[in-house]
Motif scaffolding. Structure first.
Motif, PDB file in Angstrom:
ATOM      1  N   LEU A  83       0.830  -1.202   0.000  1.00  9.76           N
ATOM      2  CA  LEU A  83       0.000   0.000   0.000  1.00  9.76           C
ATOM      3  C   LEU A  83       0.867   1.257   0.000  1.00  9.76           C
ATOM      4  CD1 LEU A  83      -2.707   1.363   0.041  1.00  9.76           C
ATOM      5  CD2 LEU A  83      -2.798   1.026   2.523  1.00  9.76           C
ATOM      6  N   GLU A  84       1.926   1.251   0.771  1.00 10.52           N
ATOM      7  CA  GLU A  84       2.848   2.393   0.766  1.00 10.52           C
ATOM      8  C   GLU A  84       3.452   2.595  -0.616  1.00 10.52           C
ATOM      9  OE1 GLU A  84       5.769   1.978   3.788  1.00 10.52           O
ATOM     10  OE2 GLU A  84       4.323   2.040   5.449  1.00 10.52           O
ATOM     11  N   LEU A  85       3.804   1.482  -1.275  1.00 13.90           N
ATOM     12  CA  LEU A  85       4.357   1.570  -2.622  1.00 13.90           C
ATOM     13  C   LEU A  85       3.345   2.180  -3.589  1.00 13.90           C
ATOM     14  CD1 LEU A  85       6.631   0.855  -4.634  1.00 13.90           C
ATOM     15  CD2 LEU A  85       5.546  -1.386  -4.908  1.00 13.90           C
ATOM     16  N   LEU A  86       2.104   1.766  -3.493  1.00 12.15           N
ATOM     17  CA  LEU A  86       1.071   2.331  -4.351  1.00 12.15           C
ATOM     18  C   LEU A  86       0.920   3.833  -4.117  1.00 12.15           C
ATOM     19  CD1 LEU A  86      -1.944  -0.178  -4.386  1.00 12.15           C
ATOM     20  CD2 LEU A  86      -0.370   0.343  -6.242  1.00 12.15           C
ATOM     21  N   GLU A  87       0.880   4.216  -2.863  1.00  9.33           N
ATOM     22  CA  GLU A  87       0.688   5.625  -2.531  1.00  9.33           C
ATOM     23  C   GLU A  87       1.831   6.499  -3.054  1.00  9.33           C
ATOM     24  OE1 GLU A  87      -1.867   5.190   1.614  1.00  9.33           O
ATOM     25  OE2 GLU A  87       0.312   4.939   1.642  1.00  9.33           O
ATOM     26  N   ASP A  88       3.029   5.922  -3.125  1.00  9.27           N
ATOM     27  CA  ASP A  88       4.192   6.689  -3.582  1.00  9.27           C
ATOM     28  C   ASP A  88       4.363   6.700  -5.087  1.00  9.27           C
ATOM     29  OD1 ASP A  88       4.832   7.269  -0.969  1.00  9.27           O
ATOM     30  OD2 ASP A  88       6.262   5.606  -0.773  1.00  9.27           O
ATOM     31  N   SER A  89       3.777   5.690  -5.783  1.00  8.70           N
ATOM     32  CA  SER A  89       4.147   5.523  -7.184  1.00  8.70           C
ATOM     33  C   SER A  89       3.030   5.745  -8.195  1.00  8.70           C
ATOM     34  CB  SER A  89       4.704   4.103  -7.394  1.00  8.70           C
ATOM     35  OG  SER A  89       3.716   3.132  -7.099  1.00  8.70           O
ATOM     36  N   LEU A  90       1.761   5.706  -7.764  1.00 15.30           N
ATOM     37  CA  LEU A  90       0.696   5.828  -8.752  1.00 15.30           C
ATOM     38  C   LEU A  90       0.649   7.226  -9.354  1.00 15.30           C
ATOM     39  CD1 LEU A  90      -2.277   3.752  -7.318  1.00 15.30           C
ATOM     40  CD2 LEU A  90      -0.610   3.135  -9.063  1.00 15.30           C
ATOM     41  N   SER A  91       0.145   7.290 -10.587  1.00 16.49           N
ATOM     42  CA  SER A  91       0.109   8.543 -11.339  1.00 16.49           C
ATOM     43  C   SER A  91      -1.225   9.237 -11.136  1.00 16.49           C
ATOM     44  CB  SER A  91       0.303   8.244 -12.828  1.00 16.49           C
ATOM     45  OG  SER A  91      -0.793   7.476 -13.297  1.00 16.49           O
ATOM     46  N   ASN A  92      -1.405  10.339 -11.832  1.00 16.93           N
ATOM     47  CA  ASN A  92      -2.681  11.040 -11.774  1.00 16.93           C
ATOM     48  C   ASN A  92      -3.791  10.259 -12.465  1.00 16.93           C
ATOM     49  OD1 ASN A  92      -1.715  13.221 -10.340  1.00 16.93           O
ATOM     50  ND2 ASN A  92      -1.062  14.314 -12.181  1.00 16.93           N
ATOM     51  N   VAL A  93      -3.417   9.375 -13.389  1.00 13.36           N
ATOM     52  CA  VAL A  93      -4.420   8.589 -14.096  1.00 13.36           C
ATOM     53  C   VAL A  93      -4.993   7.500 -13.186  1.00 13.36           C
ATOM     54  CG1 VAL A  93      -4.795   7.003 -16.016  1.00 13.36           C
ATOM     55  CG2 VAL A  93      -3.402   9.061 -16.337  1.00 13.36           C
ATOM     56  N   LEU A  94      -4.158   6.908 -12.362  1.00 12.98           N
ATOM     57  CA  LEU A  94      -4.580   5.857 -11.430  1.00 12.98           C
ATOM     58  C   LEU A  94      -4.147   6.276 -10.036  1.00 12.98           C
ATOM     59  CD1 LEU A  94      -5.962   3.062 -11.515  1.00 12.98           C
ATOM     60  CD2 LEU A  94      -3.673   2.058 -11.534  1.00 12.98           C
ATOM     61  N   ARG A  95      -5.108   6.509  -9.154  1.00 13.54           N
ATOM     62  CA  ARG A  95      -4.799   7.101  -7.845  1.00 13.54           C
ATOM     63  C   ARG A  95      -5.361   6.249  -6.715  1.00 13.54           C
ATOM     64  NH1 ARG A  95      -6.569  12.906 -10.118  1.00 13.54           N
ATOM     65  NH2 ARG A  95      -8.634  12.014  -9.798  1.00 13.54           N
ATOM     66  N   VAL A  96      -4.744   6.415  -5.544  1.00 15.80           N
ATOM     67  CA  VAL A  96      -5.202   5.771  -4.317  1.00 15.80           C
ATOM     68  C   VAL A  96      -5.758   6.859  -3.400  1.00 15.80           C
ATOM     69  CG1 VAL A  96      -4.511   4.467  -2.269  1.00 15.80           C
ATOM     70  CG2 VAL A  96      -3.536   3.903  -4.487  1.00 15.80           C
ATOM     71  N   GLY A  97      -6.966   6.641  -2.868  1.00 21.58           N
ATOM     72  CA  GLY A  97      -7.570   7.608  -1.978  1.00 21.58           C
ATOM     73  C   GLY A  97      -6.956   7.588  -0.595  1.00 21.58           C
ATOM     74  N   GLU A  98      -7.485   8.428   0.276  1.00 22.63           N
ATOM     75  CA  GLU A  98      -7.011   8.504   1.656  1.00 22.63           C
ATOM     76  C   GLU A  98      -7.335   7.211   2.400  1.00 22.63           C
ATOM     77  OE1 GLU A  98      -5.301  10.961   3.139  1.00 22.63           O
ATOM     78  OE2 GLU A  98      -5.219  12.022   1.203  1.00 22.63           O
ATOM     79  N   ARG A  99      -6.454   6.835   3.302  1.00 22.58           N
ATOM     80  CA  ARG A  99      -6.709   5.652   4.125  1.00 22.58           C
ATOM     81  C   ARG A  99      -7.871   5.934   5.081  1.00 22.58           C
ATOM     82  NH1 ARG A  99      -1.081   2.668   5.787  1.00 22.58           N
ATOM     83  NH2 ARG A  99       0.114   3.144   3.884  1.00 22.58           N
ATOM     84  N   GLN A 100      -8.731   4.943   5.213  1.00 22.74           N
ATOM     85  CA  GLN A 100      -9.857   5.040   6.135  1.00 22.74           C
ATOM     86  C   GLN A 100      -9.967   3.747   6.921  1.00 22.74           C
ATOM     87  OE1 GLN A 100     -13.442   7.083   4.414  1.00 22.74           O
ATOM     88  NE2 GLN A 100     -12.380   6.716   2.467  1.00 22.74           N
ATOM     89  N   THR A 101     -10.515   3.839   8.121  1.00 24.12           N
ATOM     90  CA  THR A 101     -10.673   2.658   8.954  1.00 24.12           C
ATOM     91  C   THR A 101     -12.119   2.197   8.937  1.00 24.12           C
ATOM     92  OG1 THR A 101     -11.035   3.996  10.947  1.00 24.12           O
ATOM     93  CG2 THR A 101      -8.767   3.304  10.471  1.00 24.12           C
ATOM     94  N   VAL A 102     -12.299   0.897   9.166  1.00 26.13           N
ATOM     95  CA  VAL A 102     -13.632   0.314   9.151  1.00 26.13           C
ATOM     96  C   VAL A 102     -13.652  -0.870  10.115  1.00 26.13           C
ATOM     97  CG1 VAL A 102     -13.075  -1.194   7.196  1.00 26.13           C
ATOM     98  CG2 VAL A 102     -15.459  -0.608   7.665  1.00 26.13           C
ATOM     99  N   ALA A 103     -14.766  -1.033  10.825  1.00 20.97           N
ATOM    100  CA  ALA A 103     -14.936  -2.202  11.688  1.00 20.97           C
ATOM    101  C   ALA A 103     -15.212  -3.418  10.814  1.00 20.97           C
ATOM    102  CB  ALA A 103     -16.081  -1.980  12.668  1.00 20.97           C
ATOM    103  N   VAL A 104     -14.567  -4.530  11.140  1.00 15.80           N
ATOM    104  CA  VAL A 104     -14.629  -5.726  10.288  1.00 15.80           C
ATOM    105  C   VAL A 104     -15.026  -6.930  11.127  1.00 15.80           C
ATOM    106  CG1 VAL A 104     -13.304  -7.290   8.833  1.00 15.80           C
ATOM    107  CG2 VAL A 104     -12.888  -4.820   8.714  1.00 15.80           C
TER     108      VAL A 104
END
Length: 268
Positions: A83-104
């Protein structure tokens, strides 16, 4: 349908991000979800299957291969690192949103819910694509708490399985049926098992003081019968056996107990 079922207990915390595309000439849109179990560093991903009308053929081909690639890298690199790698490397065309927490309660179930909420509505077809999740606790230990039952959601069925109205899913808590049934796991059951119950793993119900309440446990079922005359047999003893050798089996009075369902498999 019987009111005797299994339930959600304590929940864990997951972290999720939405995957978004911003293709040329197209508005930004969510195309998928990554959900992470931070405690175990495991990840789950679900992306759109088709991109017809959302991308040109070359981009669509790339996007349709993305889910398999992400799933492999989550397993290979560990969920947090990937996930850290994705957040650092994705472009403007393919993006990762803000991290959010959820009860599971079950990661696959919550992943499907997040996908439906944020990406694409998925039609629930009862007993064709989904089976009901019920709201009673079954204990893999001693008897569970007294509480009323209720179907509270629909869960995607295991792939390739023929569905019938006697199927349902629920959670089992405790360690006495490990490793076969992990603590907190989501499990598939079938109401009213037919044939011999001997040595099957069953959901056992004892009726409580209040109407429509019960105590539940999941155990391997064995019984001893005695001949009572006139070609009739009666249960002399019912024994509920754990699979985990650290726990002891216990005997129960045949009166006041009922076999609700047969355990089929762990879903998650």
């Amino acid at each position: 349908m019987p009111a005797s079922v299994v339930s959600i207990t304590g929940r864990r915390e997951g972290t999720y991000v939405l995957i978004e595309t911003a293709l040329p000439g197209q508005p930004a849109r969510n195309i998928g979800v990554i959900l992470i179990d931070t405690a175990l560093d495991r990840g789950w991903v679900r992306l759109r299957e088709r991109y017809d009308g959302l991308a040109d053929p070359d981009d669509a081909e790339v996007l349709e291969a993305l889910e398999e690639d992400i799933r492999a890298k989550l397993a290979e690199n560990g969920a947090a690192a990937f996930l850290e790698l994705l957040e650092d490397s994705l472009s403007n065309v393919l993006r990762v949103g803000e991290r959010q927490t959820v009860a599971v309660d079950a990661f696959t179930r919550v992943l499907d819910r997040l996908y439906t909420e944020h990406v694409e509505t998925v039609a629930v077809q009862p007993f064709r694509t989904h089976v009901p999740l019920y709201g009673l606790r079954a204990a893999a230990g001693s008897l569970g708490e007294e509480m009323q039952s209720a179907a509270e959601d629909w869960v995607p069925a295991p792939a390739g399985m023929k569905l019938t109205p006697d199927l349902f899913v629920g959670h089992v808590v405790g360690h006495s049926m490990e490793p076969r049934i992990p603590d907190g796991s989501l499990n598939l059951f079938r109401f009213n098992p037919v044939g011999s119950r001997q040595n099957k793993i069953l959901l056992i119900e004892r009726f409580g003081v209040l109407d429509e309440t019960a105590r539940y446990t999941v155990k391997k079922y064995t019984s001893r019968k005695v001949y009572s005359g006139e070609d009739e047999w009666r249960h002399e003893q019912i024994r509920l056996e754990p699979l985990n050798p650290e726990f002891e089996a216990w005997d129960v009075d045949p009166e006041g107990f009922a076999v609700v369902a047969e355990w089929l498999r762990v879903i998650e």
